[in-house]
Design a protein around this motif. Structure first.
Motif, PDB file in Angstrom:
ATOM      1  N   LEU A  37      65.301  81.549  30.000  1.00 15.60           N
ATOM      2  CA  LEU A  37      65.323  80.207  30.589  1.00 15.60           C
ATOM      3  C   LEU A  37      64.092  79.824  31.539  1.00 15.60           C
ATOM      4  CD1 LEU A  37      66.829  77.501  30.791  1.00 15.60           C
ATOM      5  CD2 LEU A  37      67.943  78.539  32.799  1.00 15.60           C
ATOM      6  N   GLN A  38      63.622  80.670  32.462  1.00 16.41           N
ATOM      7  CA  GLN A  38      62.605  80.301  33.243  1.00 16.41           C
ATOM      8  C   GLN A  38      61.179  80.049  32.266  1.00 16.41           C
ATOM      9  OE1 GLN A  38      62.097  83.613  36.069  1.00 16.41           O
ATOM     10  NE2 GLN A  38      62.525  82.191  37.603  1.00 16.41           N
ATOM     11  N   ASN A  39      61.169  81.220  31.412  1.00 13.19           N
ATOM     12  CA  ASN A  39      59.773  80.951  30.517  1.00 13.19           C
ATOM     13  C   ASN A  39      60.057  79.738  29.777  1.00 13.19           C
ATOM     14  OD1 ASN A  39      57.980  83.224  30.730  1.00 13.19           O
ATOM     15  ND2 ASN A  39      60.122  84.218  30.877  1.00 13.19           N
ATOM     16  N   ALA A  40      61.183  79.320  29.268  1.00  8.70           N
ATOM     17  CA  ALA A  40      61.275  78.246  28.486  1.00  8.70           C
ATOM     18  C   ALA A  40      60.863  76.763  28.931  1.00  8.70           C
ATOM     19  CB  ALA A  40      62.757  78.026  27.936  1.00  8.70           C
ATOM     20  N   LEU A  41      61.466  76.941  30.341  1.00  2.22           N
ATOM     21  CA  LEU A  41      61.063  75.721  31.306  1.00  2.22           C
ATOM     22  C   LEU A  41      59.706  75.706  31.786  1.00  2.22           C
ATOM     23  CD1 LEU A  41      64.134  75.627  33.402  1.00  2.22           C
ATOM     24  CD2 LEU A  41      63.864  74.088  31.310  1.00  2.22           C
ATOM     25  N   TYR A  42      58.995  76.657  31.759  1.00  2.00           N
ATOM     26  CA  TYR A  42      57.444  76.738  31.868  1.00  2.00           C
ATOM     27  C   TYR A  42      56.723  76.055  30.819  1.00  2.00           C
ATOM     28  CZ  TYR A  42      52.605  78.685  33.246  1.00  2.00           C
ATOM     29  OH  TYR A  42      51.513  78.790  33.304  1.00  2.00           O
ATOM     30  N   TYR A  43      57.004  76.280  29.579  1.00  2.00           N
ATOM     31  CA  TYR A  43      56.676  75.843  28.228  1.00  2.00           C
ATOM     32  C   TYR A  43      57.052  74.623  27.971  1.00  2.00           C
ATOM     33  CZ  TYR A  43      54.298  80.310  27.967  1.00  2.00           C
ATOM     34  OH  TYR A  43      53.638  81.572  28.151  1.00  2.00           O
ATOM     35  N   PHE A  44      58.298  74.237  28.097  1.00  2.00           N
ATOM     36  CA  PHE A  44      58.797  73.071  27.647  1.00  2.00           C
ATOM     37  C   PHE A  44      59.445  71.924  28.636  1.00  2.00           C
ATOM     38  CE2 PHE A  44      59.126  76.161  24.370  1.00  2.00           C
ATOM     39  CZ  PHE A  44      58.558  75.694  23.325  1.00  2.00           C
ATOM     40  N   PRO A  45      59.526  70.746  28.552  1.00  2.26           N
ATOM     41  CA  PRO A  45      59.900  69.912  29.637  1.00  2.26           C
ATOM     42  C   PRO A  45      61.496  70.183  30.108  1.00  2.26           C
ATOM     43  CG  PRO A  45      59.204  68.645  27.680  1.00  2.26           C
ATOM     44  CD  PRO A  45      59.122  70.012  27.264  1.00  2.26           C
ATOM     45  N   SER A  46      62.309  70.599  28.894  1.00  7.89           N
ATOM     46  CA  SER A  46      63.691  70.981  29.587  1.00  7.89           C
ATOM     47  C   SER A  46      64.122  72.049  28.322  1.00  7.89           C
ATOM     48  CB  SER A  46      64.361  69.679  29.061  1.00  7.89           C
ATOM     49  OG  SER A  46      64.620  69.362  27.491  1.00  7.89           O
ATOM     50  N   TRP A  47      65.182  72.708  28.697  1.00 13.24           N
ATOM     51  CA  TRP A  47      65.807  73.544  27.673  1.00 13.24           C
ATOM     52  C   TRP A  47      66.080  73.027  26.493  1.00 13.24           C
ATOM     53  CZ3 TRP A  47      66.356  78.513  26.713  1.00 13.24           C
ATOM     54  CH2 TRP A  47      67.386  79.023  26.052  1.00 13.24           C
ATOM     55  N   GLU A  48      66.493  71.781  26.477  1.00 12.96           N
ATOM     56  CA  GLU A  48      66.990  71.315  25.136  1.00 12.96           C
ATOM     57  C   GLU A  48      65.692  70.849  24.204  1.00 12.96           C
ATOM     58  OE1 GLU A  48      68.075  70.006  28.198  1.00 12.96           O
ATOM     59  OE2 GLU A  48      70.146  70.772  27.752  1.00 12.96           O
ATOM     60  N   HIS A  49      64.600  70.727  25.064  1.00 12.84           N
ATOM     61  CA  HIS A  49      63.302  70.610  23.979  1.00 12.84           C
ATOM     62  C   HIS A  49      63.141  71.712  23.344  1.00 12.84           C
ATOM     63  CE1 HIS A  49      62.501  66.770  25.980  1.00 12.84           C
ATOM     64  NE2 HIS A  49      61.391  66.831  25.158  1.00 12.84           N
ATOM     65  N   ALA A  50      63.040  72.973  24.101  1.00  9.94           N
ATOM     66  CA  ALA A  50      62.860  74.556  23.785  1.00  9.94           C
ATOM     67  C   ALA A  50      63.857  74.675  22.638  1.00  9.94           C
ATOM     68  CB  ALA A  50      63.204  75.390  24.842  1.00  9.94           C
ATOM     69  N   ILE A  51      64.924  74.198  22.765  1.00 12.02           N
ATOM     70  CA  ILE A  51      66.147  74.444  21.299  1.00 12.02           C
ATOM     71  C   ILE A  51      65.450  73.795  20.148  1.00 12.02           C
ATOM     72  CG2 ILE A  51      68.328  74.174  20.611  1.00 12.02           C
ATOM     73  CD1 ILE A  51      69.539  74.841  23.708  1.00 12.02           C
ATOM     74  N   GLN A  52      65.074  72.552  20.516  1.00 11.65           N
ATOM     75  CA  GLN A  52      64.716  71.784  19.415  1.00 11.65           C
ATOM     76  C   GLN A  52      63.119  72.205  18.564  1.00 11.65           C
ATOM     77  OE1 GLN A  52      64.286  67.652  21.142  1.00 11.65           O
ATOM     78  NE2 GLN A  52      66.467  67.572  20.857  1.00 11.65           N
ATOM     79  N   SER A  53      62.562  72.903  19.597  1.00 18.68           N
ATOM     80  CA  SER A  53      61.324  73.456  19.191  1.00 18.68           C
ATOM     81  C   SER A  53      61.628  74.701  18.087  1.00 18.68           C
ATOM     82  CB  SER A  53      60.397  73.757  20.116  1.00 18.68           C
ATOM     83  OG  SER A  53      60.055  72.662  20.800  1.00 18.68           O
TER      84      SER A  53
END
Length: 57
Positions: A37-53
């Motif tokens: 989660l920490q790393n996802a929020l580093y690269y993406f604006p939100s957790w949802e964006h990371a999932i969509q990616s």
């Protein structure tokens, strides 16, 4: 905060969790995979964006 995973690692780990049938809710991931989660929020604006990616690859 520094990332210790690459964006590709984050996306592939999300895909792996999804394949395993794990719940991808932010609350569950925060408990079970806080580093992801920490790393996802580093690269993406939100957790949802990371999932969509992870779904678009």
């Amino acid at each position: 905060m520094e990332a210790n995973m690459s964006a590709v690692d984050v996306v592939s780990q999300i895909q792996q969790l999804k394949q395993n049938g794990d719940t991808l809710s932010k609350k569950k991931i925060k408990q079970s995979h806080p580093e992801l989660l920490q790393n996802a929020l580093y690269y993406f604006p939100s957790w949802e964006h990371a999932i969509q990616s992870s779904e678009s690859l």
